[in-house]
Design a protein around this motif. Structure first.
Motif, PDB file in Angstrom:
ATOM      1  N   GLU A  85      -7.801  -9.752  -3.093  1.00  8.67           N
ATOM      2  CA  GLU A  85      -7.745  -8.245  -3.514  1.00  8.67           C
ATOM      3  C   GLU A  85      -7.973  -7.002  -3.378  1.00  8.67           C
ATOM      4  O   GLU A  85      -7.086  -6.718  -3.928  1.00  8.67           O
ATOM      5  N   SER A  86      -8.859  -7.059  -3.065  1.00  4.39           N
ATOM      6  CA  SER A  86      -8.950  -5.774  -2.638  1.00  4.39           C
ATOM      7  C   SER A  86      -8.673  -5.176  -1.473  1.00  4.39           C
ATOM      8  O   SER A  86      -7.916  -4.222  -1.146  1.00  4.39           O
ATOM      9  N   ALA A  89      -4.985  -4.334  -2.701  1.00  2.89           N
ATOM     10  CA  ALA A  89      -5.142  -3.211  -3.306  1.00  2.89           C
ATOM     11  C   ALA A  89      -5.175  -2.140  -2.260  1.00  2.89           C
ATOM     12  O   ALA A  89      -4.582  -0.952  -3.019  1.00  2.89           O
TER      13      ALA A  89
END
Length: 96
Positions: A85-86, A89
């Motif tokens: 997810e990081s 993002a």
């Protein structure tokens, strides 16, 4: 404390019948019976916990080990998901 007489028991049954009705009395009886059964089992469990058996201790060791393995596996999965997810993002979005 004295033991209730037959008339006292009949009076209590009559009051219960008037308050709860004939449809609720069997449900109340079952609830009281199951509560007494659970209390009896719990009190027996407390008495048996005073002198634990050696086999019980041996049986709990593999369970603890599997719990730890499962916990480690879940932590790895969560870390991998958070990293993914990081990364998603951090990537710049493309204009349309």
């Amino acid at each position: 404390m004295h033991i209730p007489s037959l008339t006292g028991i009949l009076f209590l049954l009559l009051v219960g019948l008037v308050l709860f009705g004939p449809s609720k009395l069997p449900q109340l009886g079952r609830a009281v019976g199951s509560t007494l059964k659970e209390f009896k089992l719990a009190s027996q469990g407390l008495l048996s916990d005073d002198a634990p058996k050696a086999s019980t201790v041996e049986e709990k060791a593999p369970v603890k080990q599997s719990e730890q393995e499962l916990r480690v596996q879940i932590e790895k999965e969560i870390r991998a998901q958070m990293e993914a997810e990081s990364r998603a993002a951090a990537q710049p979005s493309k204009p349309i």
